[in-house]
Enzyme design. Structure first.
Site, PDB file in Angstrom:
ATOM      1  CB  SER A  25       1.025 -46.502  10.034  1.00 16.99           C
ATOM      2  OG  SER A  25       0.769 -46.655  11.412  1.00 16.99           O
ATOM      3  CB  SER A  37      -2.155 -47.000  12.470  1.00 16.74           C
ATOM      4  OG  SER A  37      -1.898 -45.818  11.765  1.00 16.74           O
ATOM      5  CE  LYS A  67       2.785 -49.053  13.231  1.00 15.01           C
ATOM      6  NZ  LYS A  67       1.518 -48.314  13.472  1.00 15.01           N
TER       7      LYS A  67
END
Lengths: 434, 89
Positions: free
Chosen positions: A114, A138, A39
């Site tokens: 996210s 997330s 990420k």
């Protein structure tokens, strides 16, 4: 160490990646030659790291996050950086400054957020595993929406050194993969004590999941199936819980009254922490520089207006307000009391049951653009934020579909008992195999 | 309820510039969210300090850290090994 090269040229039609590494070096180890995505709020030496924010465009970290170093040490090929809601602030990955990621299960829908890029990269088969971060769901939300496995570890079990912080007291880096076994392997690699993270706890994770769950007590809080939860999602999840019961687990319904205030407590806490954390983005040490001819405040304000998206600015403002003189007692102090109640509820429940089960998300994946007002987006985090408030581990494992869209089963466990959580997830995964 | 003036003031405190045409939207959203936060008025109990914590500061000994040129590598404005910042006064 001898390096080999993995060639990585994916067909990224879902916009899972912000950066790819076409020639990714790798070495020997438990993850030798396995393409792993990271990420884009986790620092990677020499690879641009933007947090999906214009303010960090072009930023090349001079060092690796501890978890990235651990991946490299075990031979993984870091093949790219995945899309996210700017700084992790969102539930859909639509808040990325570089455009949304699409859900591989249905490209007219969001992948969740996210960590939507990491989930989509796995669901689309571009990588078998990826790192995400989970501040209020997330990792688990996109895992549920994309039909993969994602684990939010116990607070402190995985180092946060090199994670670009948004809400320090809530967030954890965690593993995401297509299967429980791969998620487990990645968790083994990234866990462990790190002196560079002052909240790190020396509890490395070494475990081989077993599908044997006879006698495991599974609590099902009524509130997990309360207002806002799509009844059809609830019924898919109840079916999954019944499967666990048939495997020998004991299912016990229970209550978690602190849930009523958990979401408000979460948003007050995370925005407060964000308002302090994001003050560092002034363009002086990295990012687009401020105009040094202007005064500090003028150039700083201008830089931040251009560099931060609307949701990031909203959260900084909310947090600044919640912490401001005269309002601290009404918002932040009350949120911490509510947070204490959530923790107390888990302590009480975990003296009666071994794990808790319920849906990861109240609905299936939203359509792109569906959640246009921020409050309705916040409300969809209700089932995932309690674990972050208390710091307990929680996994989302795919448990079927609704109209072709994936549904996630969330298993939450006691502090530092990821082993138990992963066993129940594994029992479900193996038991559900056709 | 917070007013547009309040939001402007908070933006000033946070060093976040808000354009005039954004102000109404920000204020409306702000009030919707704050109204939801009012739920917290009903919360009973004291603020929790969390699990017991202890001091884990290490000894004051020099350990390896990033070299100066790496630290400065991402800064566009620098001078003689220092970051260059806008004037404060």
């Amino acid at each position: 160490m001898e390096k080999e090269i993995l060639s990585f040229h994916p067909d990224d039609r879902f916009h899972a990646f912000l950066t790819t590494v076409p020639e990714a070096p790798f070495s020997r180890g438990r993850l030798s030659g396995i393409p792993v995505a990271v990420k884009d709020n986790i620092s990677t030496a020499g690879i641009e790291t933007t947090c999906a924010s214009r303010i960090l465009k072009g930023y090349i970290p001079p060092y690796d996050a501890t978890v990235v170093g651990l991946l490299r040490k075990e031979g993984a090929a870091i093949v790219g950086k995945t899309n996210l809601d700017e700084f992790g602030m969102g539930t859909t990955t639509e808040n990325s400054a570089f455009g949304p990621t699409l859900n591989p299960a249905d490209p007219s829908r969001v992948p969740g957020g996210s960590s939507g890029g990491s989930a989509a990269a796995i669901a689309a088969g571009m990588v078998p595993m990826a790192l995400g971060t989970d501040t209020g769901g997330s990792i688990r939300c996109p895992a549920a929406f994309c039909g993969i496995v994602g684990l939010k570890p116990t607070y402190g079990r995985v180092s946060r050194y090199g994670l670009i912080a948004y809400a320090n007291s809530l967030e954890q880096i965690g593993p995401m993969a297509g299967t429980v076994t791969d998620t487990n392997l990645l968790m083994e690699v990234i866990s462990g004590y790190d002196p560079r993270d002052s909240t790190s706890v020396d509890r490395p994770y070494r475990h081989t999941p077993t599908p044997e769950i006879r006698g495991v007590r599974i609590g099902v809080p009524e509130e997990f199936f309360g207002e806002g939860v799509d009844p059809r999602v609830a019924s898919v999840v109840w079916e999954a819980i019944s499967l666990l019961e048939r495997k020998g687990a004991e299912v016990i319904t229970c209550r978690m009254p602190s849930m009523a205030y958990a979401l408000a407590a979460y948003y007050v806490t995370c925005t407060s922490e964000a308002s302090s954390n994001l003050a560092r983005f002034d363009g002086i040490r990295y990012g687009t520089p401020p105009d040094t001819k202007k005064t500090w405040h003028e150039s700083f304000q201008e830089r931040r207006r251009q560099g931060f998206g609307e949701e990031v600015r909203r959260r900084i403002l909310l947090g600044t307000f919640a912490l401001s003189s005269g309002y601290y007692g009404k918002y932040y102090a009350k949120a911490q009391a509510a947070r204490g109640n959530v923790r107390a509820d888990y302590e009480r429940l975990f003296s009666e049951v071994d794990v808790l089960a319920g849906p990861t998300m109240p609905t299936v994946a939203f359509r792109l653009g569906e959640k246009s007002d921020p409050l309705s987006m916040y409300l969809s985090d209700i089932l995932t934020v309690p674990a972050n408030l208390a710091g307990v581990p929680a996994v989302s494992v795919p448990c079927g579909t609704l109209d072709g869209l994936p549904v996630g089963l969330q298993i939450t466990g006691r502090w530092f008992e990821e082993e138990q959580v992963m066993d129940v997830a594994y029992a479900y995964e193996q038991g559900a195999k056709p | 309820m917070v007013s547009e003036n309040d939001v402007e003031h908070i933006a000033e405190l946070a060093d976040i510039a808000i354009e005039r045409d954004e102000l109404e939207g920000f204020t409306t959203r702000f009030n919707e969210i704050l109204e939801y936060f009012d739920l917290l008025d009903q919360v009973q109990g004291e603020a929790s300090t969390g699990p017991e914590t202890c001091n884990i500061l290490r000894g004051d000994e020099v350990e390896p850290s990033l070299p100066q040129d790496s630290v400065l590598a991402n800064a566009r404005e620098k001078e003689e090994g220092f970051f260059k910042a806008p004037r404060v006064m």
